[in-house]
Enzyme design. Structure first.
Site, PDB file in Angstrom:
ATOM      1  N   LYS A  41       0.923  -1.326  -0.014  1.00 27.35           N
ATOM      2  CA  LYS A  41      -0.088  -0.022  -0.032  1.00 27.35           C
ATOM      3  C   LYS A  41       0.846   1.109   0.096  1.00 27.35           C
ATOM      4  O   LYS A  41       2.185   1.276   0.399  1.00 27.35           O
ATOM      5  CB  LYS A  41      -0.975   0.057   1.262  1.00 27.35           C
ATOM      6  CG  LYS A  41      -0.269  -0.105   2.535  1.00 27.35           C
ATOM      7  CD  LYS A  41      -0.952  -0.136   3.710  1.00 27.35           C
ATOM      8  CE  LYS A  41      -0.165  -0.271   4.892  1.00 27.35           C
ATOM      9  NZ  LYS A  41      -0.975  -0.830   6.190  1.00 27.35           N
ATOM     10  N   TYR A 268      14.414  32.133   6.724  1.00 28.34           N
ATOM     11  CA  TYR A 268      13.134  32.880   7.134  1.00 28.34           C
ATOM     12  C   TYR A 268      12.987  33.033   8.748  1.00 28.34           C
ATOM     13  O   TYR A 268      13.576  32.160   9.453  1.00 28.34           O
ATOM     14  CB  TYR A 268      11.794  31.969   7.096  1.00 28.34           C
ATOM     15  CG  TYR A 268      11.474  32.012   5.486  1.00 28.34           C
ATOM     16  CD1 TYR A 268      11.233  33.221   4.607  1.00 28.34           C
ATOM     17  CD2 TYR A 268      11.426  30.938   4.750  1.00 28.34           C
ATOM     18  CE1 TYR A 268      10.671  33.138   3.455  1.00 28.34           C
ATOM     19  CE2 TYR A 268      10.905  30.913   3.296  1.00 28.34           C
ATOM     20  CZ  TYR A 268      10.704  31.818   2.836  1.00 28.34           C
ATOM     21  OH  TYR A 268      10.502  31.828   1.538  1.00 28.34           O
TER      22      TYR A 268
HETATM   23  C1  LIG Z   1      -0.256  -1.869   6.893  1.00 28.35           C
HETATM   24  C2  LIG Z   1      -0.640  -3.273   7.399  1.00 28.35           C
HETATM   25  C3  LIG Z   1       0.220  -4.004   7.637  1.00 28.35           C
HETATM   26  C4  LIG Z   1       1.583  -3.924   7.471  1.00 28.35           C
HETATM   27  O1  LIG Z   1       2.172  -3.441   8.537  1.00 28.35           O
HETATM   28  P1  LIG Z   1       3.897  -3.400   8.888  1.00 28.35           P
HETATM   29  O2  LIG Z   1       3.717  -3.082  10.196  1.00 28.35           O
HETATM   30  O3  LIG Z   1       4.284  -2.418   7.707  1.00 28.35           O
HETATM   31  O4  LIG Z   1       4.287  -4.987   8.544  1.00 28.35           O
HETATM   32  C5  LIG Z   1      -0.567  -5.445   7.722  1.00 28.35           C
HETATM   33  N1  LIG Z   1      -1.588  -5.554   7.789  1.00 28.35           N
HETATM   34  C6  LIG Z   1      -2.652  -4.510   7.760  1.00 28.35           C
HETATM   35  C7  LIG Z   1      -4.158  -4.821   7.761  1.00 28.35           C
HETATM   36  C8  LIG Z   1      -2.158  -3.234   7.317  1.00 28.35           C
HETATM   37  O5  LIG Z   1      -3.089  -2.289   7.382  1.00 28.35           O
END
Ligand SMILES: *Cc1c(COP(=O)(O)O)cnc(C)c1O
Length: 375
Positions: A41, A268
């Site tokens: 993702k 700034y």
């Molecule tokens: C993002 C996510 C993961 C992965 O988590 P990590 O800590 O990056 O391994 C696993 N399961 C679900 C449902 C997620 O949303």
């Protein structure tokens, strides 16, 4: 390292050979029969979803996981054929796309399963789904003490094949595992019910990276790893796998090197006034690229040495003192995150400056920073 630089003197560098090694070490650490789902993702946390997915495929990923249709479509367009689990809830038009793109949706309620069944009947095509059980994250899924209701009515849904059941930990990577254990026992109460009913579900899963590392009794049939193969450990205290290294670095080049006089100001808001004559360097990267907005804090690496940030940085620039690096010249390479010489700046270090966690740092580097794939 000979590399073709992008058309901007600041970039995110992704090291493919480190990525491959990480998957190899992860594979050696993982129990042989344990499947893994590669979570890609948010463009694989900014590392490039399709390139991470290709490496994950060649290292045996059974599944992929994303949170929206656009992300799934990108993987399919890149030729990724393996199953893709959709985290999150889908609207009606998104449900339809699960058939078009051959995706595995998550079921969050009895109402959800009814909607999917309607589409399946109309399309005359069965669909595989995973049911999420909400055990303490307060987010997605059917509450553990209500899950039996969903399965009670299940005979009616012959167009739906429940391939998986899962839950998600709220605290898997911290020292205190008591809440994770509570979640695990809630999840197991649902699994026990299914066993009593002789309801077979082939893929039971609950672990993210932290759970994989630290909670072996929660491994079940598959683990879902996002951050670990990218070489960043989810927390300071979780178990380490030796050999795993960060895949992403952020680099730039010194755009300007200049001398300033005692009493001159920098940046700034006049946050820095030179206490003596000094040499400073201008880095063409700022908070608009995802670097934290800082004032006289943080450092970068130039010639393997720490160059300290002076003044307040801007959307596009950050200024450092070069007083201790007399050899620094225009267009020298700078490391803002990653290794240089025998020093390094980690995502956790940057997270501290920003008051956040490494996950937000990795995903926070903006698209305006070109991605440079090396090795
Ligand atoms: C993002 C996510 C993961 C992965 O988590 P990590 O800590 O990056 O391994 C696993 N399961 C679900 C449902 C997620 O949303």
């Amino acid at each position: 390292m000979d590399k073709q630089l992008p058309r901007r003197s600041a970039w995110v560098e992704i090291d493919n050979s480190i990525l491959k090694n990480n998957f190899k070490y992860f594979g050696q650490d993982r129990p042989e029969l344990l499947n893994f789902l590669s979570v890609v993702k948010d463009d694989a946390y900014g590392h490039g979803a399709t390139s991470v997915a290709k490496v994950a495929t060649s290292h045996g990923a059974r599944y992929f996981g994303v949170t929206n249709i656009t992300e799934a479509e990108e993987l399919r367009k890149a030729g990724i054929k393996r199953p893709i689990l959709m985290f999150g809830a889908l609207r009606q038009e998104e449900r339809e796309l699960c058939w078009e793109l051959n995706l595995t949706p998550t079921i969050h309620s009895s109402a959800d399963i009814i909607e999917f069944q309607k589409v399946a009947i109309r399309r005359q095509k069965q669909i595989k789904v995973h049911v999420e059980v909400e055990t303490g994250m307060g987010r997605y899924g059917i509450r553990w003490d209500k899950a039996a209701d969903l399965f009670k009515n299940f005979e009616a849904f012959d167009e739906i094949a429940i391939e998986g059941i899962y839950t998600h930990f709220a605290m898997s990577d911290e020292q205190d595992k008591s809440f994770a254990m509570e979640q695990l026992s809630r999840f197991k109460s649902v699994l026990n019910y299914l066993e009593e009913q002789e309801f077979e579900i082939p893929l039971k899963h609950s672990c993210n990276s932290g759970g994989f590392l630290d909670i072996p009794p929660a491994h079940f049939d598959m683990v879902r790893v996002g951050i670990l193969p990218l070489g960043v450990f989810p927390s300071k205290v979780c178990r380490r796998i030796s050999g795993i290294k960060p895949v992403m670095s952020v680099r730039a080049q010194l755009a300007i090197v200049r001398e300033i006089k005692k009493g001159d100001n920098v940046g700034y808001g006049l946050r820095f006034t030179a206490p003596q004559n000094m040499r400073i360097g201008v880095i063409p990267l700022g908070y608009g690229d995802g670097y934290p907005r800082v004032r006289n804090s943080g450092h970068v690496l130039i010639h393997g040495k720490e160059a300290y940030i002076i003044g307040g940085n801007a959307m596009d620039t950050t200024i450092v003192s070069l007083d201790n690096i007399p050899e620094a010249e225009q267009w020298d390479e700078i490391t803002l995150m990653g290794h240089q010489g025998n020093k390094s700046i980690s995502a956790h270090d940057i997270a501290k400056l920003k008051g956040t966690v490494s996950y937000e740092v990795l995903t926070g580097w903006r698209a305006r920073l070109p991605r440079l794939f090396v090795n």
